[in-house]
Design a protein around this motif. Structure first.
Motif, PDB file in Angstrom:
ATOM      1  N   LEU A  81     -56.676  40.415 -13.046  1.00 58.23           N
ATOM      2  CA  LEU A  81     -55.749  39.419 -12.531  1.00 58.23           C
ATOM      3  C   LEU A  81     -56.411  38.053 -12.595  1.00 58.23           C
ATOM      4  O   LEU A  81     -57.542  37.881 -12.124  1.00 58.23           O
ATOM      5  CB  LEU A  81     -55.377  39.722 -11.080  1.00 58.23           C
ATOM      6  CG  LEU A  81     -54.242  40.694 -10.846  1.00 58.23           C
ATOM      7  CD1 LEU A  81     -54.561  42.067 -11.360  1.00 58.23           C
ATOM      8  CD2 LEU A  81     -53.878  40.736  -9.392  1.00 58.23           C
ATOM      9  N   GLU A  82     -55.709  37.099 -13.189  1.00 61.33           N
ATOM     10  CA  GLU A  82     -56.254  35.752 -13.333  1.00 61.33           C
ATOM     11  C   GLU A  82     -55.187  34.752 -12.909  1.00 61.33           C
ATOM     12  O   GLU A  82     -54.124  34.667 -13.523  1.00 61.33           O
ATOM     13  CB  GLU A  82     -56.654  35.504 -14.785  1.00 61.33           C
ATOM     14  CG  GLU A  82     -57.221  34.150 -15.044  1.00 61.33           C
ATOM     15  CD  GLU A  82     -57.547  33.933 -16.514  1.00 61.33           C
ATOM     16  OE1 GLU A  82     -57.543  32.764 -16.931  1.00 61.33           O
ATOM     17  OE2 GLU A  82     -57.778  34.917 -17.242  1.00 61.33           O
ATOM     18  N   GLN A  83     -55.473  33.991 -11.850  1.00 60.28           N
ATOM     19  CA  GLN A  83     -54.534  32.978 -11.388  1.00 60.28           C
ATOM     20  C   GLN A  83     -54.549  31.799 -12.353  1.00 60.28           C
ATOM     21  O   GLN A  83     -55.613  31.340 -12.751  1.00 60.28           O
ATOM     22  CB  GLN A  83     -54.888  32.515  -9.981  1.00 60.28           C
ATOM     23  CG  GLN A  83     -54.723  33.607  -8.946  1.00 60.28           C
ATOM     24  CD  GLN A  83     -55.065  33.142  -7.545  1.00 60.28           C
ATOM     25  OE1 GLN A  83     -55.458  32.009  -7.331  1.00 60.28           O
ATOM     26  NE2 GLN A  83     -54.912  34.029  -6.591  1.00 60.28           N
ATOM     27  N   GLN A  84     -53.358  31.346 -12.721  1.00 61.56           N
ATOM     28  CA  GLN A  84     -53.209  30.237 -13.653  1.00 61.56           C
ATOM     29  C   GLN A  84     -52.811  28.971 -12.889  1.00 61.56           C
ATOM     30  O   GLN A  84     -52.221  29.046 -11.808  1.00 61.56           O
ATOM     31  CB  GLN A  84     -52.114  30.557 -14.679  1.00 61.56           C
ATOM     32  CG  GLN A  84     -52.324  31.881 -15.412  1.00 61.56           C
ATOM     33  CD  GLN A  84     -53.408  31.795 -16.450  1.00 61.56           C
ATOM     34  OE1 GLN A  84     -53.254  31.117 -17.439  1.00 61.56           O
ATOM     35  NE2 GLN A  84     -54.512  32.483 -16.198  1.00 61.56           N
ATOM     36  N   GLU A  85     -53.107  27.805 -13.449  1.00 61.58           N
ATOM     37  CA  GLU A  85     -52.806  26.533 -12.792  1.00 61.58           C
ATOM     38  C   GLU A  85     -51.311  26.316 -12.602  1.00 61.58           C
ATOM     39  O   GLU A  85     -50.904  25.631 -11.690  1.00 61.58           O
ATOM     40  CB  GLU A  85     -53.400  25.371 -13.587  1.00 61.58           C
ATOM     41  CG  GLU A  85     -54.911  25.308 -13.521  1.00 61.58           C
ATOM     42  CD  GLU A  85     -55.456  24.102 -14.249  1.00 61.58           C
ATOM     43  OE1 GLU A  85     -54.716  23.117 -14.439  1.00 61.58           O
ATOM     44  OE2 GLU A  85     -56.626  24.153 -14.634  1.00 61.58           O
ATOM     45  N   ALA A  86     -50.502  26.896 -13.440  1.00 60.91           N
ATOM     46  CA  ALA A  86     -49.054  26.673 -13.402  1.00 60.91           C
ATOM     47  C   ALA A  86     -48.371  27.469 -12.294  1.00 60.91           C
ATOM     48  O   ALA A  86     -47.147  27.565 -12.259  1.00 60.91           O
ATOM     49  CB  ALA A  86     -48.444  27.028 -14.753  1.00 60.91           C
ATOM     50  N   GLY A  87     -49.150  28.066 -11.381  1.00 61.47           N
ATOM     51  CA  GLY A  87     -48.562  28.853 -10.310  1.00 61.47           C
ATOM     52  C   GLY A  87     -48.156  30.245 -10.747  1.00 61.47           C
ATOM     53  O   GLY A  87     -47.257  30.851 -10.185  1.00 61.47           O
ATOM     54  N   THR A  88     -48.845  30.756 -11.758  1.00 60.44           N
ATOM     55  CA  THR A  88     -48.563  32.094 -12.271  1.00 60.44           C
ATOM     56  C   THR A  88     -49.840  32.929 -12.224  1.00 60.44           C
ATOM     57  O   THR A  88     -50.927  32.408 -12.012  1.00 60.44           O
ATOM     58  CB  THR A  88     -48.033  32.045 -13.714  1.00 60.44           C
ATOM     59  OG1 THR A  88     -49.036  31.491 -14.567  1.00 60.44           O
ATOM     60  CG2 THR A  88     -46.765  31.211 -13.815  1.00 60.44           C
ATOM     61  N   THR A  89     -49.676  34.229 -12.432  1.00 63.86           N
ATOM     62  CA  THR A  89     -50.814  35.134 -12.539  1.00 63.86           C
ATOM     63  C   THR A  89     -50.716  35.872 -13.866  1.00 63.86           C
ATOM     64  O   THR A  89     -49.642  36.336 -14.243  1.00 63.86           O
ATOM     65  CB  THR A  89     -50.825  36.154 -11.387  1.00 63.86           C
ATOM     66  OG1 THR A  89     -50.914  35.452 -10.143  1.00 63.86           O
ATOM     67  CG2 THR A  89     -51.997  37.118 -11.509  1.00 63.86           C
ATOM     68  N   LEU A  90     -51.834  35.965 -14.567  1.00 63.09           N
ATOM     69  CA  LEU A  90     -51.920  36.710 -15.818  1.00 63.09           C
ATOM     70  C   LEU A  90     -52.626  38.024 -15.543  1.00 63.09           C
ATOM     71  O   LEU A  90     -53.746  38.044 -15.023  1.00 63.09           O
ATOM     72  CB  LEU A  90     -52.691  35.909 -16.865  1.00 63.09           C
ATOM     73  CG  LEU A  90     -52.879  36.586 -18.216  1.00 63.09           C
ATOM     74  CD1 LEU A  90     -51.535  36.758 -18.918  1.00 63.09           C
ATOM     75  CD2 LEU A  90     -53.839  35.786 -19.076  1.00 63.09           C
ATOM     76  N   LEU A  91     -51.943  39.120 -15.856  1.00 63.11           N
ATOM     77  CA  LEU A  91     -52.529  40.449 -15.786  1.00 63.11           C
ATOM     78  C   LEU A  91     -52.865  40.835 -17.215  1.00 63.11           C
ATOM     79  O   LEU A  91     -51.991  40.794 -18.091  1.00 63.11           O
ATOM     80  CB  LEU A  91     -51.543  41.460 -15.202  1.00 63.11           C
ATOM     81  CG  LEU A  91     -51.148  41.301 -13.734  1.00 63.11           C
ATOM     82  CD1 LEU A  91     -50.068  40.258 -13.581  1.00 63.11           C
ATOM     83  CD2 LEU A  91     -50.672  42.612 -13.184  1.00 63.11           C
TER      84      LEU A  91
END
Length: 69
Positions: A24-34
């Motif tokens: 899980l990686e939090q992105q600056e755009a207010g999203t999470t990348l799994l």
């Protein structure tokens, strides 16, 4: 197969076990990348079912044969 699944909102890394071991990686755009490998489509469906159960909004789903391809 390697998967990259983007969802709306930030998920804490403590939720990683709920998603088949995907990173899980939090992105600056207010999203999470799994992202990461899953052994088969059944595992992918399990991850997607978890997203539905948590009421998360699926933004994108990408696949590749391996990481970085």
């Amino acid at each position: 197969m390697h998967y990259m699944i983007r969802v709306q909102g930030h998920l804490d890394s403590s939720w990683q076990d709920r998603f088949g071991g995907l990173c899980l990686e939090q992105q600056e755009a207010g999203t999470t990348l799994l992202s990461g490998p899953l052994p088969d489509q059944a595992a992918l469906y399990g991850v997607l079912l978890q997203l539905i159960r948590l009421g998360l909004t699926l933004l994108s789903l990408e696949t590749s044969e391996g990481p970085g391809r």
